[in-house]
Scaffold this active site. Structure first.
Site, PDB file in Angstrom:
ATOM      1  N   CYS A  81      48.066  12.510  35.640  1.00 57.33           N
ATOM      2  CA  CYS A  81      46.980  11.902  36.439  1.00 57.33           C
ATOM      3  C   CYS A  81      45.668  12.022  35.695  1.00 57.33           C
ATOM      4  O   CYS A  81      44.722  11.284  35.946  1.00 57.33           O
ATOM      5  CB  CYS A  81      46.886  12.542  37.817  1.00 57.33           C
ATOM      6  SG  CYS A  81      45.970  14.093  37.862  1.00 57.33           S
ATOM      7  N   LEU A 229      21.435  38.227  38.832  1.00 59.57           N
ATOM      8  CA  LEU A 229      22.593  37.379  38.557  1.00 59.57           C
ATOM      9  C   LEU A 229      22.880  37.362  37.052  1.00 59.57           C
ATOM     10  O   LEU A 229      21.953  37.292  36.244  1.00 59.57           O
ATOM     11  CB  LEU A 229      22.198  36.000  39.073  1.00 59.57           C
ATOM     12  CG  LEU A 229      23.191  34.880  39.116  1.00 59.57           C
ATOM     13  CD1 LEU A 229      22.914  34.069  40.372  1.00 59.57           C
ATOM     14  CD2 LEU A 229      23.040  34.031  37.910  1.00 59.57           C
ATOM     15  N   GLY A 231      26.719  36.502  35.455  1.00 56.99           N
ATOM     16  CA  GLY A 231      27.727  35.454  35.266  1.00 56.99           C
ATOM     17  C   GLY A 231      27.780  34.472  36.416  1.00 56.99           C
ATOM     18  O   GLY A 231      28.374  33.407  36.311  1.00 56.99           O
ATOM     19  N   THR A 233      29.571  34.607  38.979  1.00 58.88           N
ATOM     20  CA  THR A 233      30.922  34.351  39.493  1.00 58.88           C
ATOM     21  C   THR A 233      31.181  35.023  40.832  1.00 58.88           C
ATOM     22  O   THR A 233      32.185  34.748  41.480  1.00 58.88           O
ATOM     23  CB  THR A 233      32.004  34.782  38.482  1.00 58.88           C
ATOM     24  OG1 THR A 233      31.943  36.199  38.319  1.00 58.88           O
ATOM     25  CG2 THR A 233      31.848  34.085  37.158  1.00 58.88           C
ATOM     26  N   ARG A 364      48.644  46.698  38.288  1.00 56.60           N
ATOM     27  CA  ARG A 364      48.177  45.707  39.274  1.00 56.60           C
ATOM     28  C   ARG A 364      49.339  44.822  39.678  1.00 56.60           C
ATOM     29  O   ARG A 364      50.255  44.569  38.884  1.00 56.60           O
ATOM     30  CB  ARG A 364      47.016  44.871  38.708  1.00 56.60           C
ATOM     31  CG  ARG A 364      47.439  43.691  37.882  1.00 56.60           C
ATOM     32  CD  ARG A 364      46.312  43.070  37.098  1.00 56.60           C
ATOM     33  NE  ARG A 364      45.236  42.509  37.869  1.00 56.60           N
ATOM     34  CZ  ARG A 364      45.195  41.250  38.296  1.00 56.60           C
ATOM     35  NH1 ARG A 364      46.197  40.434  38.067  1.00 56.60           N
ATOM     36  NH2 ARG A 364      44.150  40.800  38.953  1.00 56.60           N
ATOM     37  N   PHE A 848      59.784  14.759  50.480  1.00 52.62           N
ATOM     38  CA  PHE A 848      59.784  14.208  51.829  1.00 52.62           C
ATOM     39  C   PHE A 848      60.930  14.742  52.695  1.00 52.62           C
ATOM     40  O   PHE A 848      61.689  13.978  53.257  1.00 52.62           O
ATOM     41  CB  PHE A 848      59.885  12.684  51.698  1.00 52.62           C
ATOM     42  CG  PHE A 848      59.367  11.914  52.875  1.00 52.62           C
ATOM     43  CD1 PHE A 848      58.017  11.847  53.138  1.00 52.62           C
ATOM     44  CD2 PHE A 848      60.242  11.240  53.714  1.00 52.62           C
ATOM     45  CE1 PHE A 848      57.545  11.109  54.216  1.00 52.62           C
ATOM     46  CE2 PHE A 848      59.781  10.500  54.795  1.00 52.62           C
ATOM     47  CZ  PHE A 848      58.429  10.439  55.051  1.00 52.62           C
ATOM     48  N   ALA A1014      58.578   7.752  47.783  1.00 53.79           N
ATOM     49  CA  ALA A1014      60.042   7.726  47.867  1.00 53.79           C
ATOM     50  C   ALA A1014      60.708   7.513  46.508  1.00 53.79           C
ATOM     51  O   ALA A1014      61.815   6.985  46.437  1.00 53.79           O
ATOM     52  CB  ALA A1014      60.513   6.669  48.870  1.00 53.79           C
ATOM     53  N   GLN A1121      58.015  13.730  34.697  1.00 54.67           N
ATOM     54  CA  GLN A1121      58.255  13.847  36.140  1.00 54.67           C
ATOM     55  C   GLN A1121      59.208  14.989  36.451  1.00 54.67           C
ATOM     56  O   GLN A1121      59.037  15.715  37.419  1.00 54.67           O
ATOM     57  CB  GLN A1121      58.830  12.526  36.684  1.00 54.67           C
ATOM     58  CG  GLN A1121      57.842  11.391  36.704  1.00 54.67           C
ATOM     59  CD  GLN A1121      56.645  11.690  37.568  1.00 54.67           C
ATOM     60  OE1 GLN A1121      56.761  11.870  38.769  1.00 54.67           O
ATOM     61  NE2 GLN A1121      55.470  11.800  36.969  1.00 54.67           N
ATOM     62  N   GLU A1188      60.609  12.314  42.861  1.00 52.62           N
ATOM     63  CA  GLU A1188      60.734  13.388  43.837  1.00 52.62           C
ATOM     64  C   GLU A1188      61.833  14.418  43.550  1.00 52.62           C
ATOM     65  O   GLU A1188      61.628  15.618  43.780  1.00 52.62           O
ATOM     66  CB  GLU A1188      61.004  12.790  45.215  1.00 52.62           C
ATOM     67  CG  GLU A1188      59.892  11.915  45.725  1.00 52.62           C
ATOM     68  CD  GLU A1188      60.223  11.399  47.112  1.00 52.62           C
ATOM     69  OE1 GLU A1188      59.531  11.742  48.051  1.00 52.62           O
ATOM     70  OE2 GLU A1188      61.218  10.654  47.235  1.00 52.62           O
TER      71      GLU A1188
HETATM   72  C1  LIG Z   1      37.794  32.259  39.863  1.00 50.11           C
HETATM   73  C2  LIG Z   1      37.514  33.725  39.895  1.00 50.11           C
HETATM   74  C3  LIG Z   1      38.556  34.605  39.711  1.00 50.11           C
HETATM   75  C4  LIG Z   1      38.314  35.979  39.766  1.00 50.11           C
HETATM   76  N1  LIG Z   1      39.369  36.818  39.592  1.00 50.11           N
HETATM   77  C5  LIG Z   1      39.175  38.160  39.685  1.00 50.11           C
HETATM   78  C6  LIG Z   1      40.244  39.075  39.560  1.00 50.11           C
HETATM   79  O1  LIG Z   1      41.372  38.671  39.288  1.00 50.11           O
HETATM   80  N2  LIG Z   1      40.003  40.385  39.728  1.00 50.11           N
HETATM   81  C7  LIG Z   1      38.722  40.840  39.993  1.00 50.11           C
HETATM   82  O2  LIG Z   1      38.523  42.035  40.142  1.00 50.11           O
HETATM   83  N3  LIG Z   1      37.690  40.004  40.082  1.00 50.11           N
HETATM   84  C8  LIG Z   1      37.889  38.685  39.947  1.00 50.11           C
HETATM   85  N4  LIG Z   1      36.834  37.835  40.077  1.00 50.11           N
HETATM   86  C9  LIG Z   1      35.509  38.405  40.384  1.00 50.11           C
HETATM   87  C10 LIG Z   1      34.731  38.623  39.099  1.00 50.11           C
HETATM   88  O3  LIG Z   1      35.308  39.603  38.333  1.00 50.11           O
HETATM   89  C11 LIG Z   1      33.359  39.036  39.492  1.00 50.11           C
HETATM   90  O4  LIG Z   1      32.834  37.925  40.156  1.00 50.11           O
HETATM   91  C12 LIG Z   1      32.512  39.343  38.281  1.00 50.11           C
HETATM   92  O5  LIG Z   1      32.948  40.505  37.662  1.00 50.11           O
HETATM   93  C13 LIG Z   1      31.062  39.483  38.679  1.00 50.11           C
HETATM   94  O6  LIG Z   1      30.259  39.365  37.532  1.00 50.11           O
HETATM   95  P1  LIG Z   1      29.080  38.303  37.427  1.00 50.11           P
HETATM   96  O7  LIG Z   1      28.298  38.641  36.225  1.00 50.11           O
HETATM   97  O8  LIG Z   1      29.575  36.939  37.449  1.00 50.11           O
HETATM   98  O9  LIG Z   1      28.306  38.612  38.764  1.00 50.11           O
HETATM   99  P2  LIG Z   1      27.140  37.853  39.467  1.00 50.11           P
HETATM  100  O10 LIG Z   1      27.670  36.841  40.409  1.00 50.11           O
HETATM  101  O11 LIG Z   1      26.189  37.330  38.471  1.00 50.11           O
HETATM  102  O12 LIG Z   1      26.515  39.075  40.270  1.00 50.11           O
HETATM  103  C14 LIG Z   1      27.357  39.934  40.985  1.00 50.11           C
HETATM  104  C15 LIG Z   1      26.594  41.075  41.679  1.00 50.11           C
HETATM  105  O13 LIG Z   1      26.322  42.123  40.761  1.00 50.11           O
HETATM  106  C16 LIG Z   1      24.935  42.446  40.753  1.00 50.11           C
HETATM  107  N5  LIG Z   1      24.583  42.803  39.380  1.00 50.11           N
HETATM  108  C17 LIG Z   1      24.925  42.107  38.258  1.00 50.11           C
HETATM  109  N6  LIG Z   1      24.487  42.790  37.173  1.00 50.11           N
HETATM  110  C18 LIG Z   1      23.880  43.906  37.616  1.00 50.11           C
HETATM  111  C19 LIG Z   1      23.245  45.010  36.963  1.00 50.11           C
HETATM  112  N7  LIG Z   1      23.152  45.087  35.648  1.00 50.11           N
HETATM  113  N8  LIG Z   1      22.743  45.998  37.743  1.00 50.11           N
HETATM  114  C20 LIG Z   1      22.819  45.923  39.088  1.00 50.11           C
HETATM  115  N9  LIG Z   1      23.416  44.916  39.752  1.00 50.11           N
HETATM  116  C21 LIG Z   1      23.934  43.924  39.030  1.00 50.11           C
HETATM  117  C22 LIG Z   1      24.267  41.191  41.268  1.00 50.11           C
HETATM  118  O14 LIG Z   1      23.042  41.465  41.881  1.00 50.11           O
HETATM  119  C23 LIG Z   1      25.269  40.675  42.246  1.00 50.11           C
HETATM  120  O15 LIG Z   1      25.110  41.236  43.508  1.00 50.11           O
HETATM  121  C24 LIG Z   1      37.022  36.459  40.012  1.00 50.11           C
HETATM  122  C25 LIG Z   1      35.964  35.554  40.200  1.00 50.11           C
HETATM  123  C26 LIG Z   1      36.202  34.208  40.141  1.00 50.11           C
HETATM  124  C27 LIG Z   1      35.066  33.249  40.343  1.00 50.11           C
HETATM  125  S1  FES Z   2      46.492  17.681  37.215  1.00 52.20           S
HETATM  126 FE1  FES Z   2      47.271  15.730  36.841  1.00 52.20          FE
HETATM  127  S2  FES Z   2      47.596  15.769  34.689  1.00 52.20           S
HETATM  128 FE2  FES Z   2      47.044  17.790  35.131  1.00 52.20          FE
END
Ligand SMILES: Cc1cc2nc3c(=O)[nH]c(=O)nc-3n(C[C@H](O)[C@H](O)[C@H](O)COP(=O)(O)OP(=O)(O)OC[C@H]3O[C@@H](n4cnc5c(N)ncnc54)[C@H](O)[C@@H]3O)c2cc1C
Ligand code: FES
Ligand code: FES
Length: 1245
Positions: A81, A229, A231, A233, A364, A848, A1014, A1121, A1188
């Site tokens: 796709c 902030l 990363g 994430t 884990r 289906f 189908a 497929q 399918e």
């Molecule tokens: C798709 C996805 C999958 C993930 N999978 C996992 C997983 O498998 N296992 C797992 O454990 N985690 C997982 N995570 C979480 C990820 O590990 C954390 O989001 C990440 O470690 C946070 O880091 P950041 O820099 O992005 O944080 P940010 O979002 O930038 O900030 C996070 C927090 O930390 C604080 N902070 C950051 N730096 C400092 C500092 N130096 N001092 C004080 N406070 C600070 C910020 O104020 C905020 O509150 C996942 C996240 C996503 C989006």
């Molecule tokens: S999600 Fe359709 S080709 Fe990868």
């Protein structure tokens, strides 16, 4: 606004990888430019100051020059796709920028965070593997790494066939000198330059990037509530998906002091601003330089980091938020919270070297092996007194057993000073069992399983160091993430020698739009630029499962900035319902809601963001109504079923049961499945302002139905409504029904406002509103002989239809029509009841009902074999249809000849007998890990059992320059229907494929088309295209001969419609009689798995598939497929689990909670063979429908897992028959492998 649409949006939370781009920065410390793959959806624009961003458009295009990565994924058939393709390309491109000669392990790590729902990943890996220095060989190869296919006597002699799926001859070489250079103007952050504070002011958010650490500390003191902030994430997904707003954000990513790494004599200090990827590199460096003893802590951390999130997320995220890195329980105070005061900043983390006699391990277990939050994780450290096995110090931490990290303080204290022996194990286990309390209310539940993991991890830890202390063979499974993807070189059936080299039919042509998809040029509905005045519509959905709507108050929402209007049932100018075979479903709930997620109204606003936020503010008051129930069992209790109830029967059940040696009663539950197409549902509705005309650009598998529903809703004739479908980013049956309702709602909004309206469902809303595959429960009574021959089987199928019928009655019919699979059970009866519950309405999904019907009969066979003490394949074999002419249980005549061939070839190619012996030996030598193998045959009916749907139409136009434009009624959603249509047209019109184009599916060109479903798309559309082209050729050929001096268009009409209507299929349900299908697609599949009895983890080891696709029109597409369907089946039967709250709210919304197979889930050895010399007189050019059937093959993993569990139970003296339902999740596997740990937990929970 710059029109770069190549970067796709699949989830908004970093969980799918579709939006991957490359970010490059100059690093003044290392004095080099560093490249990172990141998910654009979480990358704040303000964080990119000083960075260069490269999107898929930046690396190559079909107009200028392709990048080798784009070319190779396309040529290896790695794009179906295409919605995931740009993200895949950018992940791989970034890898090559950093390392032009990667290993397969590098590729695995890189692509682990890129989900693909279509291909099954194998072709993507095959394409990208061509960048590796050395290709790996298959596991059956010799010691020199030579593939078994190169060994003269391996497998069967395939010299009579040849041809490969793709060739990398003449592909562009990778030339790093041709890559984009880092913009020189960005080399500004040299250390000599004094950094400055940067401020950005948005509408709602102020962003400050402090100049340096001092500045950050000052700002943090001043604005202690502002998040720091890095990363993004953790914070990003909440802002994107939950609408959290932080008026002020401080950015820590650009502060050099937070990114320093200092090696000390006894450890390393890693700045708190270093990403997890940097941390991993530092740890790997430590492992290499310090040697195994001093780097034990680093090894344990690397092991954890490898599975944590994805490469993209690790490139962005820092460890502060990562719950899995055990600092101490004092540091992590609650979920996502630390002991840091709001004005404090974490500067760095010290990671010590290991000391002599200190051992560290990390464990884990997650729902999916990688790219998944863990269910329980643990870090354990033991220090022994020098040269002894006496515990001097012990630390045991667990995550996932409470709101934050938990230390087993008491257990550790009690075990100190003890010898590392069995007594310690027994005492330690008991203490842990008492100390670690998993509250029944723990988020995610799984209380018993979590407790079992707590004990299992401790046991693993104990065993690990028992073997380290003295020579000891430890067969307790340790984490193993080695990766190989090996498939036997695909050998394909050659086209006949007599076939012209210009005739493309039967050849593995690349998907017609693969290059556009790989370059990001392919247009999906949401890539269409905004129309002037365009608005956005966002749905307001019910939060109650069954309730009366007392009032709807949209005043707050309407007062919000940008909000234009609120629409509900009152605004529908025509009829507020979607009709499907006389079953109405409300578009907007009017008086009563019958599920959580039902659409009640919609907010129309100037922007997406405004519409989304305002929709949350619509206040609805409800009055709950009884009853409310969600499960099949509850529906049975309430006798809540939809009509019609179906029955199929052959033979005489009572007689069969009487003659049987044994009678067995049992049941199998099969959970549902979310489509998780990478592109969510949506459309753009554009009123033309004249005579009520309306254009819709819509992601629909059934454009004609969408047109019809919109017409009825607006009270406008269909001739004024045109639906355009360019392509879908995956459909899998999920874009037939609900998209028609969404279209009608968007059209209502467009009608009311007179402006264009766009609707794009967020992933979470898509999952909530549109639902997926229905769960099934099969209750059976079966009579059989001692040798496994089944004489009678009586099965009642219950499906959960949800709150409206949708397609559920047809799905149930398909399940019943497949209940015999390949088995001649003389007395067979099936009842089918669709349960009416208060969940969102389940709908069509690839297969289906077929997979459900088939799996339940396979379960019957499996249980009978277990009771007879016979190998399951023997019982399958003995019951198989084998006569040349057979009748199904609905009296359809067919020949099972090719099914039996598939079965026998699969037994042979998988080396089944030999591997069964090896598995027996393996199991005899391993107590805590077990292997299992399973093989199943397949007979799958092709076509709609509602005969009138088996039709196709096409319009073929030839232009003056000889180019050809085809329009047809099918929908291109990755399956390659357009490519096959072009191949067919090319054969008949005798013009090259490059002269033929298919622009879109359009109801204005081809009216009243049937859905693309189908497995019948190519059969119907292919025949129609053939018909249209033949009509033109019939007109053309004599004229061309007669008047060679004229050009074509002067002679005749060069436009023809093609139509195909197949012979009528129907079933008389009263008489259990009818030809339900045109023909059957056959196949067989064998899979082997290994389970970890202590954690429930499982590894897919190898799968062999033999598939009968007749004479394939395009073997590459057909293999695609088969593999894609099979991998979707892996999800269905092993990891994809839908969870609802007690109130009926779908909890598993989005990729963080709902896990579809990722790269780590495909068997390292996946061999697909297309049955040779197979024919099919019933379909175009003797081909067969294939979309399918292969999903069902995922059940081989389920049954292989069951076999492995049975082996474990046998060894423990437990009954080999045990309740086990699909999907075979880690939790279910672990709890079925009962042992002392599960018993301990069971007693106390
Ligand atoms: C798709 C996805 C999958 C993930 N999978 C996992 C997983 O498998 N296992 C797992 O454990 N985690 C997982 N995570 C979480 C990820 O590990 C954390 O989001 C990440 O470690 C946070 O880091 P950041 O820099 O992005 O944080 P940010 O979002 O930038 O900030 C996070 C927090 O930390 C604080 N902070 C950051 N730096 C400092 C500092 N130096 N001092 C004080 N406070 C600070 C910020 O104020 C905020 O509150 C996942 C996240 C996503 C989006
Ligand atoms: S999600 Fe359709 S080709 Fe990868
Ligand atoms: S859209 Fe960014 S990861 Fe899914």
């Amino acid at each position: 606004s710059v029109g770069l649409t190549g970067t796709k949006y699949g989830c908004g939370g970093g969980g799918c990888g579709a939006c991957t781009v490359m970010v490059s920065r100059y690093d003044p410390i290392q004095e080099t430019v560093l490249h990172w793959s990141v998910t654009a959806c979480l990358q704040p624009i303000c964080s990119l100051h000083g960075a260069a961003v490269v999107t898929v458009e930046g690396i190559g295009s079909t107009k200028t020059k392709l990048h080798p990565v784009q070319e190779r994924i396309a040529k290896a058939h790695g794009s179906q796709c295409g919605f995931c393709t740009p993200g895949m390309v950018m992940s791989m491109y970034t890898l090559l920028r950093n390392n032009p000669q990667p290993t397969t392990e590098d590729i695995r790590e890189t692509l682990g965070g890129n989900l693909c729902r279509c291909t099954g990943y194998r072709p993507i890996i095959d394409g990208f593997k061509t960048f590796c220095n050395t290709l790996i060989s298959c596991q059956n190869g010799d010691r020199n790494g030579k593939c078994c296919m190169e060994n003269s006597n391996s497998h069967n002699n395939e010299s009579d066939i040849s041809g490969e799926l793709f060739s990398m001859d003449n592909v562009l070489p990778l030339d790093p000198t041709q890559d984009l250079i880092f913009p020189p103007e960005l080399l500004v952050s040299k250390p000599c330059k004094k950094a400055e504070r940067l401020c950005f002011q948005g509408e709602k958010v102020r962003w400050i990037s402090p100049a340096d650490l001092k500045d950050l500390i000052k700002l943090k003191a001043e604005y202690s509530n502002a998040p720091l902030l890095v990363g993004n994430t953790t914070i990003g997904p909440k802002m994107n998906l939950k609408g959290t707003v932080h008026p002020l954000v401080l950015y820590g990513g650009s502060i050099p002091e937070l990114r320093t790494i200092k090696w000390r004599n006894n450890g390393v200090t890693v700045g708190a601003g270093c990403s997890l990827s940097v941390l991993k590199d530092v740890l790997l460096q430590g492992i290499e330089e310090l040697g195994p003893e001093k780097s034990r802590v680093y090894q344990a951390l690397v092991q954890t980091l490898q599975c944590l999130a994805s490469k993209q997320i690790r490139n962005m995220a820092v460890s502060n938020g990562a719950r899995e890195i055990c600092l101490s329980e004092e540091f992590f105070t609650d979920f996502g919270k630390t002991a840091l005061r709001p004005d404090e900043i974490l500067l760095a983390i010290d990671i010590p070297h290991s000391r002599p006699w200190e051992f560290v391990s990390a464990f884990r277990q997650a729902q999916r092996r990688e790219f998944s939050f863990s269910i329980v994780n643990s870090g354990m450290r033991v220090t022994f007194r020098h040269d002894s096995n006496v515990v001097e110090n012990l630390d045991i931490f667990y995550g996932g057993v409470g709101p934050t990290l938990v230390k087993a303080r008491h257990t550790c204290k009690e075990l100190m000073g003890r010898k590392w022996d069995e007594k310690l194990l027994v005492v330690g286990t008991q203490l842990l069992e008492e100390e670690i309390y998993v509250p029944p209310t723990a988020p995610g539940g799984q209380e018993e399983y979590r407790k079992a993991l707590v004990l299992s991890f401790f046991f693993k830890f104990y065993m690990q160091y028992l073997s380290a202390l003295k020579p000891f063979k430890n067969e307790v499974p340790q984490a193993n993430h080695s990766f190989q993807v090996v498939s036997l070189p695909m050998k394909l059936q050659l086209v006949p020698e007599t076939q012209s080299s210009n005739d493309p039919v039967g050849r593995p042509n690349v998907h017609q739009a693969a290059l556009q998809q790989a370059t990001g040029e392919a247009v999906y509905y949401d890539d269409i630029p905004s129309v002037k005045g365009e608005l956005f519509v966002s749905m307001v959905t019910s939060t109650r499962a069954h309730a009366k709507i007392i009032s709807i108050d949209a005043s707050m929402a309407l007062a919000m900035s940008g909000v234009v209007t609120f629409i509900s049932a009152k605004d529908v100018p025509g009829q507020n319902r979607r009709l499907w075979f006389n079953n109405p479903e409300e578009l907007f709930a009017e008086e009563e809601v019958i599920c959580v997620g039902q659409i009640i109204g919609a907010i129309v606003a100037e922007t997406r963001e405004q519409a989304k936020r305002a929709a949350e503010q619509v206040d609805i008051t409800y009055e709950d109504i009884q009853p409310v129930f969600f499960t099949i069992e509850e529906a049975i209790e309430h006798q809540s079923f939809f009509d019609p109830k179906r029955k199929l029967e052959r033979g005489n059940l009572e007689e069969g049961f009487e003659k049987a040696d044994h009678i067995l009663e049992g049941e199998l539950y099969m959970g549902g499945q979310e489509h998780f197409y990478m592109e969510t549902q949506g459309l753009i509705a554009i009123p033309k302002g004249e005579a009520g005309e309306l254009e819709l650009y819509v992601a629909s598998q059934h454009a004609a139905y969408t047109q019809e529903v919109v017409g009825i809703t607006l009270g406008i004739d269909s001739n004024k409504i045109t639906c355009h479908v360019k392509r879908l980013g995956g459909g899998f049956g999920g874009k037939v029904m609900k998209i028609a309702s969404l279209s009608a709602i968007a059209a209502t909004a467009a009608y009311k406002t007179g402006r264009a309206v766009r609707c794009v469902l967020e992933r979470e809303d898509d999952m909530l509103i549109t639902s997926g595959r229905s769960p099934f429960l099969g209750k059976y009574k079966v009579g059989y002989l001692n040798d496994g021959t089944i004489l009678a089987a009586d099965i009642t199928y219950y499906s959960n239809g949800g709150c409206t019928l949708d397609e559920s009655s047809f799905i149930m019919e398909k399940a019943l029509l497949h209940m015999d699979n390949g088995y001649k059970i003389p007395n067979l009866r099936g009842h089918g009841l669709v349960c009416k519950t208060y969940l969102p309405s389940y709908t069509a999904f690839r297969g289906f009902g077929g997979p459900q019907g088939l799996t339940i009969i396979e379960s019957v066979l499996h249980e009978v074999a277990a009771r007879c003490g016979l190998p399951a394949h023997q019982v399958r074999d003995i019951n198989m249809y084998k006569d040349e002419k057979c009748y199904t249980h609905h009296k359809q005549l067919f020949s099972p000849h090719d099914m039996v061939r598939c079965w026998n070839e699969c037994l042979e190619k998988s080396d089944y007998t030999h591997r069964c012996l090896s598995i027996k030996q393996f199991n005899a030598h391993n107590h805590w890990k077990k292997r299992g193998i399973s093989i199943v045959p397949l007979k799958f009916g092709i076509g709609f059992s509602k005969g009138f749907y088996n039709q196709g139409a096409a319009l073929v136009n030839i232009y003056k320059d000889g180019s050809v434009l085809i329009s047809h009624g099918g929908t291109e959603m990755g399956q390659g229907i357009n490519t096959k249509a072009i191949q067919i047209a090319s054969r008949i019109l005798k013009v090259p494929m490059s002269s033929i184009h298919i622009k879109e599916t359009c109801t204005g060109n081809v009216p009243n088309a049937a859905p693309s479903a189908a497995s019948f798309g190519t059969d119907a559309v292919g025949m129609a295209v053939k018909d249209g082209c033949e009509k033109l050729m019939r007109r053309l050929e004599p004229l061309i001969k007669k008047h060679p001096q004229f050009t074509w268009q002067q002679l005749i009409s060069l436009s023809a419609t093609g139509f195909f209507m197949g012979p009528h299929t129907s079933v008389d349900w009263e008489k259990s009689d009818g030809n339900a299908y045109y023909y059957f697609t056959f196949g067989a599949c064998c899979s082997e798995v290994e389970i970890d009895c202590l954690t429930g983890d499982h590894k897919n080891i190898r799968t062999d598939i033999v598939m009968d696709v007749g004479r394939s029109i395009n073997p590459a597409l057909d293999v695609g497929q088969v593999e894609g369907g099979f991998v979707q089946g892996i999800g269905l039967y092993t990891i994809e689990e839908l969870q609802f709250s007690p109130e009926g709210v779908l909890l598993t919304r989005g990729p963080s909670r709902y896990k579809i197979p990722a790269l780590c889930d495909i068997p390292p050895q996946l061999n697909v063979h297309l049955l040779r010399n197979a024919d099919n007189p019933h379909a175009i050019y003797s081909s067969k429908g294939i979309g399918e059937p292969p999903v069902f093959f995922g059940c081989t993993l389920f049954f292989a897992i069951k076999e492995a569990i049975a082996a474990a139970r046998r060894e423990r003296g437990l009954s080999e028959s045990f309740p086990f339902s699909s999907p075979a999740t880690a939790e279910k596997i672990r709890m079925a492998c009962e042992d002392c740990f599960t018993r301990m937990v069971g007693e106390h929970c």
